[in-house]
Motif scaffolding. Sequence first.
Motif, short mmCIF file in Angstrom:
data_model
loop_
_atom_site.label_atom_id
_atom_site.label_comp_id
_atom_site.label_asym_id
_atom_site.label_seq_id
_atom_site.Cartn_x
_atom_site.Cartn_y
_atom_site.Cartn_z
N UNK A 233 36.24 -16.27 -17.87
CA UNK A 233 35.56 -15.70 -18.76
C UNK A 233 34.91 -15.74 -19.63
N UNK A 234 33.78 -16.85 -19.55
CA UNK A 234 32.93 -16.67 -20.30
C UNK A 234 31.44 -16.61 -18.95
N UNK A 235 32.13 -16.87 -18.16
CA UNK A 235 30.69 -16.46 -16.77
C UNK A 235 31.03 -14.57 -16.88
N UNK A 236 32.09 -13.72 -17.32
CA UNK A 236 32.00 -12.51 -17.41
C UNK A 236 30.77 -12.20 -18.59
N UNK A 237 31.94 -12.53 -20.27
CA UNK A 237 30.89 -12.51 -21.81
C UNK A 237 29.50 -12.88 -21.15
N UNK A 238 28.26 -13.86 -20.57
CA UNK A 238 27.38 -14.03 -20.37
C UNK A 238 26.22 -13.09 -19.07
N UNK A 239 27.30 -13.09 -18.11
CA UNK A 239 27.02 -11.75 -17.02
C UNK A 239 26.66 -10.51 -18.35
N UNK A 240 27.84 -10.34 -19.47
CA UNK A 240 27.79 -8.69 -19.97
C UNK A 240 26.66 -8.67 -20.79
N UNK A 241 25.79 -9.72 -21.17
CA UNK A 241 24.63 -9.54 -22.72
C UNK A 241 24.00 -10.25 -21.61
N UNK A 242 23.49 -10.34 -20.22
CA UNK A 242 22.33 -10.46 -19.98
C UNK A 242 21.61 -9.10 -19.90
N UNK A 243 20.30 -8.34 -20.03
CA UNK A 243 19.98 -7.67 -19.47
C UNK A 243 19.75 -7.60 -17.96
N UNK A 244 18.96 -6.23 -17.98
CA UNK A 244 19.56 -5.81 -16.06
C UNK A 244 19.85 -5.40 -15.67
N UNK A 245 21.18 -4.58 -16.48
CA UNK A 245 22.51 -4.20 -15.57
C UNK A 245 21.46 -1.99 -15.50
N UNK A 246 20.90 -2.18 -16.17
CA UNK A 246 20.61 -0.89 -15.63
C UNK A 246 21.32 0.43 -16.53
N UNK A 247 20.55 1.82 -15.67
CA UNK A 247 21.64 2.64 -16.06
C UNK A 247 22.66 3.77 -15.32
N UNK A 248 21.90 3.05 -14.23
CA UNK A 248 22.59 3.58 -12.55
C UNK A 248 24.04 3.69 -12.61
#
Length: 166
Positions: A129-144
Amino acid sequence: MDISILRDRDHLQGVPEDQESLFWALVYLLFRWHPDALPPEEDHLPDIRNIFESEDVKGKGGVHKYYFLSGNVLEGVFSALVPPLANLCEKLLNIFFLRYQKPVAPLVAQITKIQKDSLEKLTTHDYVLSLFDEALKEDGWGDRDDPADRFSGANKIDRTPYLTYK
């Protein structure tokens, strides 16, 4: 389904197996729906079908999933994804790969400690869950946001893809 259960149908499913099964669901969804998951100019369907549908030798289930974890099949597949998703997938792949590693003699102590630490992280859902939380907080998801079913030519009776991967 995680590799340990495919290898031994009597294996009791616990938290690590649930988390690995979640990883395989994520990988399948990426292959099926994410437009950047695999290069479209190559036909990856045989590899994908082997990973998720193959009938392995009795007692050796999950062989193709292990090949994927070890980088022998579809190596570097996550590199085309947006960075937060690529990083998440690589971290998950690495921790689940360690579950099945057999250390070689000169590195037994080092690898055994790494494996023990990794397995301890999988005793609860907190680490994943912490790995998912970290990923969701990162920039760079884009808007695609343009998913398309890349297995749209699936056979309606047995649902196996019979066309090339899009």
